[in-house]
Design a protein around this motif. Structure first.
Motif, PDB file in Angstrom:
ATOM      1  N   VAL A 167      21.745   4.819  69.761  1.00 42.68           N
ATOM      2  CA  VAL A 167      23.094   5.362  69.926  1.00 42.68           C
ATOM      3  C   VAL A 167      24.079   4.194  70.005  1.00 42.68           C
ATOM      4  N   VAL A 168      25.293   4.424  69.548  1.00 43.30           N
ATOM      5  CA  VAL A 168      26.355   3.427  69.660  1.00 43.30           C
ATOM      6  C   VAL A 168      27.496   4.026  70.472  1.00 43.30           C
ATOM      7  N   VAL A 169      27.930   3.312  71.506  1.00 43.18           N
ATOM      8  CA  VAL A 169      29.091   3.709  72.287  1.00 43.18           C
ATOM      9  C   VAL A 169      29.952   2.476  72.520  1.00 43.18           C
ATOM     10  N   GLY A 170      31.184   2.724  72.911  1.00 43.57           N
ATOM     11  CA  GLY A 170      32.065   1.637  73.320  1.00 43.57           C
ATOM     12  C   GLY A 170      32.488   1.837  74.755  1.00 43.57           C
ATOM     13  N   PRO A 171      33.112   0.848  75.363  1.00 42.34           N
ATOM     14  CA  PRO A 171      33.598   1.004  76.737  1.00 42.34           C
ATOM     15  C   PRO A 171      34.538   2.188  76.894  1.00 42.34           C
ATOM     16  N   ASP A 172      35.322   2.485  75.858  1.00 42.06           N
ATOM     17  CA  ASP A 172      36.263   3.608  75.958  1.00 42.06           C
ATOM     18  C   ASP A 172      35.526   4.931  76.083  1.00 42.06           C
ATOM     19  N   ARG A 192      30.613  14.004  72.915  1.00 41.88           N
ATOM     20  CA  ARG A 192      30.178  14.576  71.643  1.00 41.88           C
ATOM     21  C   ARG A 192      29.415  13.491  70.880  1.00 41.88           C
ATOM     22  N   ILE A 193      28.289  13.845  70.287  1.00 48.87           N
ATOM     23  CA  ILE A 193      27.466  12.878  69.562  1.00 48.87           C
ATOM     24  C   ILE A 193      27.526  13.189  68.072  1.00 48.87           C
ATOM     25  N   LEU A 194      28.061  12.246  67.316  1.00 48.21           N
ATOM     26  CA  LEU A 194      28.201  12.389  65.872  1.00 48.21           C
ATOM     27  C   LEU A 194      27.228  11.459  65.166  1.00 48.21           C
ATOM     28  N   GLY A 195      27.105  11.639  63.857  1.00 44.85           N
ATOM     29  CA  GLY A 195      26.230  10.786  63.073  1.00 44.85           C
ATOM     30  C   GLY A 195      26.823   9.398  62.907  1.00 44.85           C
ATOM     31  N   LEU A 196      25.998   8.404  63.030  1.00 43.40           N
ATOM     32  CA  LEU A 196      26.446   7.019  62.855  1.00 43.40           C
ATOM     33  C   LEU A 196      26.720   6.760  61.373  1.00 43.40           C
ATOM     34  N   PRO A 197      27.917   6.303  61.024  1.00 48.54           N
ATOM     35  CA  PRO A 197      28.199   6.007  59.613  1.00 48.54           C
ATOM     36  C   PRO A 197      27.219   4.963  59.092  1.00 48.54           C
ATOM     37  N   GLY A 198      26.626   5.258  57.961  1.00 45.08           N
ATOM     38  CA  GLY A 198      25.640   4.339  57.390  1.00 45.08           C
ATOM     39  C   GLY A 198      25.979   4.018  55.964  1.00 45.08           C
ATOM     40  N   THR A 199      25.081   4.358  55.065  1.00 46.35           N
ATOM     41  CA  THR A 199      25.286   4.076  53.658  1.00 46.35           C
ATOM     42  C   THR A 199      26.466   4.856  53.089  1.00 46.35           C
ATOM     43  N   ASP A 200      27.059   4.334  52.045  1.00 48.21           N
ATOM     44  CA  ASP A 200      28.180   5.019  51.381  1.00 48.21           C
ATOM     45  C   ASP A 200      27.719   6.275  50.655  1.00 48.21           C
ATOM     46  N   ARG A 201      26.409   6.394  50.424  1.00 46.31           N
ATOM     47  CA  ARG A 201      25.873   7.556  49.711  1.00 46.31           C
ATOM     48  C   ARG A 201      24.731   8.159  50.518  1.00 46.31           C
ATOM     49  N   HIS A 274      30.455  18.995  79.009  1.00 52.76           N
ATOM     50  CA  HIS A 274      30.459  18.427  77.658  1.00 52.76           C
ATOM     51  C   HIS A 274      31.901  18.051  77.354  1.00 52.76           C
ATOM     52  N   GLU A 275      32.135  16.763  77.061  1.00 55.55           N
ATOM     53  CA  GLU A 275      33.505  16.271  76.855  1.00 55.55           C
ATOM     54  C   GLU A 275      33.643  15.662  75.458  1.00 55.55           C
ATOM     55  N   PRO A 276      34.141  16.438  74.480  1.00 54.23           N
ATOM     56  CA  PRO A 276      34.251  15.933  73.116  1.00 54.23           C
ATOM     57  C   PRO A 276      35.388  14.940  72.899  1.00 54.23           C
ATOM     58  N   ALA A 277      36.266  14.740  73.923  1.00 57.36           N
ATOM     59  CA  ALA A 277      37.293  13.704  73.791  1.00 57.36           C
ATOM     60  C   ALA A 277      36.648  12.319  73.785  1.00 57.36           C
ATOM     61  N   ALA A 278      35.425  12.211  74.267  1.00 59.91           N
ATOM     62  CA  ALA A 278      34.638  10.974  74.189  1.00 59.91           C
ATOM     63  C   ALA A 278      33.570  11.149  73.116  1.00 59.91           C
ATOM     64  N   THR A 279      33.336  10.096  72.336  1.00 61.14           N
ATOM     65  CA  THR A 279      32.409  10.201  71.213  1.00 61.14           C
ATOM     66  C   THR A 279      31.362   9.100  71.276  1.00 61.14           C
ATOM     67  N   ALA A 280      30.123   9.468  70.990  1.00 63.67           N
ATOM     68  CA  ALA A 280      29.042   8.510  70.762  1.00 63.67           C
ATOM     69  C   ALA A 280      28.491   8.777  69.368  1.00 63.67           C
ATOM     70  N   TRP A 281      27.803   7.780  68.807  1.00 60.68           N
ATOM     71  CA  TRP A 281      27.296   7.907  67.443  1.00 60.68           C
ATOM     72  C   TRP A 281      25.791   7.673  67.437  1.00 60.68           C
ATOM     73  N   HIS A 282      25.064   8.571  66.794  1.00 60.22           N
ATOM     74  CA  HIS A 282      23.602   8.526  66.793  1.00 60.22           C
ATOM     75  C   HIS A 282      23.088   8.225  65.392  1.00 60.22           C
ATOM     76  N   ASP A 283      22.071   7.402  65.333  1.00 51.69           N
ATOM     77  CA  ASP A 283      21.456   7.046  64.059  1.00 51.69           C
ATOM     78  C   ASP A 283      20.478   8.149  63.673  1.00 51.69           C
TER      79      ASP A 283
END
Length: 478
Positions: A167-172, A192-201, A274-283
């Protein structure tokens, strides 16, 4: 510890909460219920918001928060002190993702890295040392629950953030979540956990997961509670009050340990949000075998949860009248529509008589019955396509009516989901991925039930009859 709400708190009704009778009647919450407000309380509800300015508005805000009808407006909460937070990261042989996660934290928080018996411990230790993190090296593999608990034992701050290494998060992210802990009854909050941006395709599985990941619980703030729209939050990224956690996760649980923790917290009276104003990204996994294997693995957790939490794990929650409607429609006989229609009319009349107030009761009753029917259709589709698909598939070989119902549900459910989510994936492949998701989860569910020799994770539950449709419970707010 103070039990007062923070000064200046603003709470806002959830977007799915319906308001009737000039604000005196609300329908929604977690789980859904009908709320009656006296005129003095309804007057405090301005533009679907309540500002906490005195004892009366505090009581109303607290009741709306506690039943899940409203959520705090996180931007109105006081800022949080990151010195009050320790980040615990369980990891096993993921040195590069660990480096990525620690880089994103910018060195602004204390971090405990728990090496859960890596095959290459030197690589993990090197990354932890380079970022100034404390390292706990376990001599044997404990799994996510045990590894998080080992890190929790090193925490001396009031709050702990559990973040998985993929997972990727920031201090914010953590700072936003931490604002919720100004409320003294909040025990845990997840972003809220979204997909981690990876390949362009990205391939079609990645695009499906980016739209409908099991970890993405949606864009709406919610009180987390069993049998509600958001019934759990993932431990992949979770900020919690150390006082509420006690000994932490259940040692030895390797699946569904996060659901178990959340349900134990709610049973103890803590609020989980569950607080979607904060976002984490999952691989996300995007290889077919790994993706399907993970879905099946999630399914096996239902049997473990059933042993620990009983009916809370039911795959559907019905009322007698909605179950009768579902059975009648699935029968697909000449009498099916008349019986379903008659049952709905009778329920509407009974509900209108039971509802408080003078005007608009018939309209409100009709709307509640309609919502109950929509929920029943969704749950019935889930049973046919996800939880009971081995039975549905077998029955479809012998019954053209069941075969027709399953095919219709598979298409309608998938296309409605595609329209709602608007993924960057064509409808055909989205519906295919949706059905594969269901098949894999259901296979894991049945495997767990058979291994545990228990049918409990497969059995639907019935909501108590309290005078409202679809299991909606009536309550008064003073």
């Amino acid at each position: 510890m103070s039990t007062r709400l923070p000064p200046g708190l603003v709470v806002e009704l959830g977007r799915h909460v319906r308001v009737y009778d000039g604000g005196r009647t609300l329908v929604g919450g977690a789980p859904p219920r009908l709320l009656r407000l006296p005129a003095t309380a309804a007057a405090l509800l301005v533009g679907r918001r309540v500002d906490v300015v005195d004892a009366r508005s505090e009581r109303l805000a607290e009741r709306l928060l506690a039943c899940g009808a409203a959520a705090p407006v996180v931007s109105e909460l006081p800022p949080a002190d990151l010195a009050q937070v320790t980040v615990v990261i369980p990891v096993r042989d993921r040195a590069r993702p660990l480096d990525r996660l620690l880089t994103g934290l910018l060195g602004r928080l204390r971090v405990v890295v728990v090496d859960d018996c890596s095959r290459d411990p030197a690589a993990t230790a090197a990354v932890a040392t380079r970022h100034g993190a404390d390292l706990v090296a376990l001599p044997r593999n404990h799994g996510p629950a045990g590894a998080r608990n080992a890190g929790l034992a090193r925490v001396t701050t009031p709050l702990v953030a559990f973040v998985d290494s993929d997972v990727v998060v920031g201090p914010d992210t953590i700072a936003t979540l931490a604002r919720h802990f100004h409320h003294p009854r909040v025990g845990a909050v997840a972003p809220r956990i979204l997909g981690l941006p990876g390949t362009d395709r990205p391939n079609w599985i990645a695009r499906y997961e980016n739209a409908r990941s099991s970890l993405d619980l949606g864009p709406t703030p919610a009180l987390v509670h069993p049998r509600s729209a958001v019934g759990w939050v993932p431990g992949a990224c979770l900020l919690a009050r150390v006082e509420a956690l006690g000994a932490g996760f259940t040692d030895g649980m390797r699946v569904a340990e996060d659901v178990d923790l959340v349900w134990r917290l709610t049973a103890q009276g803590w609020q989980v949000r569950h607080e979607p104003a904060a976002t984490a990204w999952h691989d996300h996994r995007d290889r077919p075998t790994a993706w399907l294997g993970r879905k099946a693995y999630y399914g096996t957790g239902a049997e473990v949860l059933a042993r620990r939490h009983g009916p809370a794990v039911a795959p559907a929650v019905l009322t007698p009248w909605t179950a009768a409607v579902a059975v009648a429609l699935l029968a697909q006989r000449r009498w099916s529509l008349p019986v379903a229609g008659a049952a709905s009319v009778v329920m509407s009349v009974r509900l209108a008589r039971a509802l408080p107030g003078d005007g608009g009761r018939a309209r409100l009753a009709t709307e509640l019955v309609g919502r109950g029917l929509a929920a029943t259709a969704t749950q019935t589709s889930g049973l046919l396509l996800r939880h009971w698909w081995p039975l549905s598939l077998t029955g479809s070989l012998f019954s053209h009516r069941l075969r027709r119902a399953v095919l219709a549900a598979a298409l309608v459910d998938g296309l409605l989901d595609h329209r709602r989510l608007a993924p960057s994936l064509d409808p055909v492949r989205f519906v295919l991925a949706r059905r594969l998701d269901d098949l894999a989860y259901g296979a894991g569910l049945w495997a767990g039930a058979l291994r545990g020799r228990s049918a409990r994770p497969l059995l639907p539950g019935f909501a108590p009859r309290r005078g409202a449709a679809g299991g909606t419970r009536a309550a008064a707010v003073r």
